[in-house]
Design a protein around this motif. Structure first.
Motif, PDB file in Angstrom:
ATOM      1  N   ASP A 226       0.829  -1.201   0.000  1.00 29.03           N
ATOM      2  CA  ASP A 226       0.000   0.000   0.000  1.00 29.03           C
ATOM      3  C   ASP A 226       0.867   1.257   0.000  1.00 29.03           C
ATOM      4  OD1 ASP A 226      -2.290  -1.502   0.040  1.00 29.03           O
ATOM      5  OD2 ASP A 226      -2.437  -1.488   2.237  1.00 29.03           O
ATOM      6  N   ASN A 227       0.371   2.292  -0.681  1.00 29.25           N
ATOM      7  CA  ASN A 227       1.052   3.582  -0.648  1.00 29.25           C
ATOM      8  C   ASN A 227       0.809   4.283   0.680  1.00 29.25           C
ATOM      9  OD1 ASN A 227       2.262   3.742  -3.260  1.00 29.25           O
ATOM     10  ND2 ASN A 227       0.221   3.996  -4.118  1.00 29.25           N
ATOM     11  N   CYS A 228       1.713   5.172   1.047  1.00 25.51           N
ATOM     12  CA  CYS A 228       1.520   5.999   2.239  1.00 25.51           C
ATOM     13  C   CYS A 228       0.490   7.088   1.945  1.00 25.51           C
ATOM     14  CB  CYS A 228       2.844   6.643   2.655  1.00 25.51           C
ATOM     15  SG  CYS A 228       4.168   5.462   3.036  1.00 25.51           S
ATOM     16  N   GLU A 229      -0.149   7.577   2.998  1.00 21.48           N
ATOM     17  CA  GLU A 229      -1.109   8.666   2.840  1.00 21.48           C
ATOM     18  C   GLU A 229      -0.427  10.027   2.893  1.00 21.48           C
ATOM     19  OE1 GLU A 229      -4.139   8.212   5.733  1.00 21.48           O
ATOM     20  OE2 GLU A 229      -4.993   6.407   4.824  1.00 21.48           O
ATOM     21  N   CYS A 230       0.838  10.072   3.320  1.00 22.10           N
ATOM     22  CA  CYS A 230       1.573  11.330   3.362  1.00 22.10           C
ATOM     23  C   CYS A 230       3.058  11.029   3.268  1.00 22.10           C
ATOM     24  CB  CYS A 230       1.261  12.122   4.642  1.00 22.10           C
ATOM     25  SG  CYS A 230       1.786  11.257   6.153  1.00 22.10           S
ATOM     26  N   GLN A 231       3.859  12.071   3.039  1.00 15.22           N
ATOM     27  CA  GLN A 231       5.300  11.918   2.982  1.00 15.22           C
ATOM     28  C   GLN A 231       5.950  13.155   3.591  1.00 15.22           C
ATOM     29  OE1 GLN A 231       6.798  11.814  -1.042  1.00 15.22           O
ATOM     30  NE2 GLN A 231       5.227  13.199  -1.792  1.00 15.22           N
ATOM     31  N   ALA A 232       7.196  12.979   4.091  1.00 16.75           N
ATOM     32  CA  ALA A 232       7.854  14.102   4.750  1.00 16.75           C
ATOM     33  C   ALA A 232       9.357  13.898   4.740  1.00 16.75           C
ATOM     34  CB  ALA A 232       7.365  14.259   6.191  1.00 16.75           C
ATOM     35  N   THR A 233      10.075  15.015   4.768  1.00 14.02           N
ATOM     36  CA  THR A 233      11.501  15.014   5.046  1.00 14.02           C
ATOM     37  C   THR A 233      11.732  15.888   6.265  1.00 14.02           C
ATOM     38  OG1 THR A 233      11.983  16.922   3.620  1.00 14.02           O
ATOM     39  CG2 THR A 233      12.074  14.730   2.613  1.00 14.02           C
ATOM     40  N   VAL A 234      12.737  15.541   7.076  1.00 11.45           N
ATOM     41  CA  VAL A 234      13.003  16.268   8.315  1.00 11.45           C
ATOM     42  C   VAL A 234      14.510  16.397   8.478  1.00 11.45           C
ATOM     43  CG1 VAL A 234      12.851  14.124   9.633  1.00 11.45           C
ATOM     44  CG2 VAL A 234      12.636  16.310  10.819  1.00 11.45           C
ATOM     45  N   GLU A 261      13.977  10.759   5.649  1.00 13.15           N
ATOM     46  CA  GLU A 261      13.041  10.812   4.529  1.00 13.15           C
ATOM     47  C   GLU A 261      12.031   9.697   4.756  1.00 13.15           C
ATOM     48  OE1 GLU A 261      15.192  10.312   0.936  1.00 13.15           O
ATOM     49  OE2 GLU A 261      16.479  12.043   1.231  1.00 13.15           O
ATOM     50  N   ILE A 262      10.790  10.042   4.997  1.00 14.57           N
ATOM     51  CA  ILE A 262       9.750   9.064   5.292  1.00 14.57           C
ATOM     52  C   ILE A 262       8.741   9.055   4.146  1.00 14.57           C
ATOM     53  CG2 ILE A 262       8.034   8.287   6.951  1.00 14.57           C
ATOM     54  CD1 ILE A 262      10.910   8.262   7.990  1.00 14.57           C
ATOM     55  N   VAL A 308       3.708   3.442   8.712  1.00 15.84           N
ATOM     56  CA  VAL A 308       3.622   4.896   8.872  1.00 15.84           C
ATOM     57  C   VAL A 308       2.150   5.262   9.020  1.00 15.84           C
ATOM     58  CG1 VAL A 308       3.974   7.133   7.774  1.00 15.84           C
ATOM     59  CG2 VAL A 308       5.746   5.384   7.620  1.00 15.84           C
ATOM     60  N   VAL A 309       1.839   6.046  10.052  1.00 16.50           N
ATOM     61  CA  VAL A 309       0.472   6.502  10.300  1.00 16.50           C
ATOM     62  C   VAL A 309       0.429   8.007  10.089  1.00 16.50           C
ATOM     63  CG1 VAL A 309      -1.388   6.681  11.988  1.00 16.50           C
ATOM     64  CG2 VAL A 309       0.057   4.635  11.938  1.00 16.50           C
ATOM     65  N   CYS A 310      -0.489   8.460   9.225  1.00 13.33           N
ATOM     66  CA  CYS A 310      -0.585   9.880   8.889  1.00 13.33           C
ATOM     67  C   CYS A 310      -1.808  10.506   9.548  1.00 13.33           C
ATOM     68  CB  CYS A 310      -0.680  10.063   7.376  1.00 13.33           C
ATOM     69  SG  CYS A 310       0.783   9.499   6.477  1.00 13.33           S
ATOM     70  N   GLU A 315      -1.448  17.553   9.975  1.00 11.20           N
ATOM     71  CA  GLU A 315      -0.245  17.573   9.148  1.00 11.20           C
ATOM     72  C   GLU A 315       0.955  17.003   9.921  1.00 11.20           C
ATOM     73  OE1 GLU A 315       0.470  21.384   7.440  1.00 11.20           O
ATOM     74  OE2 GLU A 315      -1.259  21.262   6.104  1.00 11.20           O
ATOM     75  N   SER A 316       0.811  15.745  10.338  1.00 14.49           N
ATOM     76  CA  SER A 316       1.872  15.057  11.064  1.00 14.49           C
ATOM     77  C   SER A 316       1.852  13.585  10.675  1.00 14.49           C
ATOM     78  CB  SER A 316       1.696  15.209  12.582  1.00 14.49           C
ATOM     79  OG  SER A 316       0.509  14.559  13.011  1.00 14.49           O
ATOM     80  N   LEU A 317       2.951  12.910  10.944  1.00 12.03           N
ATOM     81  CA  LEU A 317       3.017  11.469  10.708  1.00 12.03           C
ATOM     82  C   LEU A 317       3.812  10.814  11.825  1.00 12.03           C
ATOM     83  CD1 LEU A 317       6.036  10.455   9.593  1.00 12.03           C
ATOM     84  CD2 LEU A 317       5.268  11.559   7.505  1.00 12.03           C
TER      85      LEU A 317
END
Length: 385
Positions: A226-234, A261-262, A308-310, A315-317
């Motif tokens: 399954d694809n993620c519902e969100c993505q982020a870099t920190v 990178e998530i 990963v839970v979005c 606006e957080s994961l």
């Protein structure tokens, strides 16, 4: 519609986080080999090899007896020269596949820096793995290839008289295996990534009753993921942190560094992060009964990113998995929970032991964050209602 948010957070000097790669859905009509399964894994082979050339064996034996310097080198072959042969032992979801890999490397022996001889070492790897191979998939649909060959040898050992000097050789083979079948599809497409070779081979053969279709069925339980519902870099560099250690709540001031990178390109397989905490033994904080007199600096290396839970409203994961916490003189296993916040921008890393007890909590730490919602198939279906 995706939500795009600007960078929040500040640092001095201000580094630049890794940009988010777009991976938007788009309608495509294709004639292509459909990927039914895809795994990537590696094997490690070690053995002691005698020198086949008689003159070279004698020269090396004399050199060792005289105390001369004898060294060895191992030259890896081109991955394209690695031979692999796949045989389906049992079709199923998953099914059992045997793959035999043949790789040859060249070993060179030097005496006082001068080349004495070079000879090949031929190695074979025998794998039995579980793959999605429903009825209709044949041996010709198993596409196997080596992506990297790593070879190393560590000097010369004195072997028994009948063999003479022995040379230990270690070969690591990185492998890519895909199950493919030609189809014509009209699809909404995204890039996908291989899964880990993590399905155990059962002792008893399990046969699956599959209905025949025009094309073999996919294996949705294991691939594609399954694809993620969100993505982020920190990104955080030496940000001030007041961390909590252990169940007694020991407070330790220090700094945190995180680069992560998530769910890049909205895929869980394209995720990674590194974290380190440096304690400030001379920190100017108010002493408390729980303050620690020890240096609790450590690094944390995740070995898996399981899910990963979005939370798209906030606006957080949160990413979950396991890894190792390494101090100056010790290493221990720890599960992690990495939370990334977009507004205000920051992160929080929580580590737990095998009993589920919190052993480290960074608290919320300032960071540079890029956050973006992913477009999923469910989003498009809801928009069409």
């Amino acid at each position: 519609m995706k939500k795009r948010s600007s960078i929040r957070g500040s640092q001095t000097p201000t580094p630049t986080p890794t940009p988010i790669d777009p991976n938007n859905l788009a309608p495509e009509c294709i004639r292509v080999d459909k990927v039914y399964d895809w795994v990537f894994f590696a094997n490690d082979y070690q053995n002691k090899n005698f020198i086949p050339d008689e003159a070279c064996r004698e020269a090396v034996s004399n050199a060792l007896a005289n105390g001369d310097r004898v060294t060895t080198e191992c030259n890896s072959t081109n991955p394209e020269d690695v031979i692999c042969n796949a045989t389906i032992l049992e079709n199923g979801n998953p099914g059992r596949v045997q793959i035999i890999w043949t790789v040859t490397v060249n070993v060179s022996v030097f005496i006082n820096g001068n080349l004495a001889c070079t000879f090949p070492v031929r190695t074979q790897f025998d794998d039995t793995i579980m793959l999605c191979v429903p009825e209709g998939i044949t041996n010709d649909n198993i596409n196997c290839r080596a992506t990297q060959v790593i070879c190393r040898t560590d000097g010369v050992l004195m072997g028994p008289d009948m063999f003479g000097p022995m040379i230990p050789v270690r070969v690591v083979l990185c492998k890519d295996v895909q199950v493919e079948f030609p189809v014509k599809l009209e699809v909404l497409a995204k890039f996908c990534f291989p899964r880990a070779n993590n399905i155990p081979v059962p002792n008893d053969v399990i046969k699956c009753d599959l209905n025949l279709l025009e094309f073999p069925r996919q294996c949705p339980d294991i691939f594609p993921v399954d694809n993620c519902e969100c993505q982020a870099t920190v990104l955080a560099r030496n940000e001030e942190t007041l961390a909590t250690f252990g169940e007694n709540g020991t407070l330790v001031p220090g700094t945190s560094t995180l680069d992560g990178e998530i769910c890049q390109e909205c895929s869980l397989g394209d995720s990674q992060f590194t974290f380190s905490f440096t304690s400030d033994e001379d920190g100017d904080t108010t002493p408390t009964p729980t303050a620690s007199p020890f240096d609790l600096s450590f690094t944390y290396d995740p070995s898996t990113i399981d899910r990963v839970v979005c939370d798209t409203d906030d606006e957080s994961l949160a990413a979950f998995g396991e890894g190792t916490q390494t101090f100056d003189t010790s290493t221990q296993f720890a599960n992690y929970e990495l939370r990334i916040f977009n507004d205000p921008a920051g992160f929080q890393l929580i580590l737990r032991n095998t009993a589920g007890e919190v052993i480290f909590d960074s608290g919320v730490v300032d960071a540079l964050v890029r956050y973006e919602e992913c477009e999923t198939f469910a989003d498009l279906l809801n928009n069409n209602d």
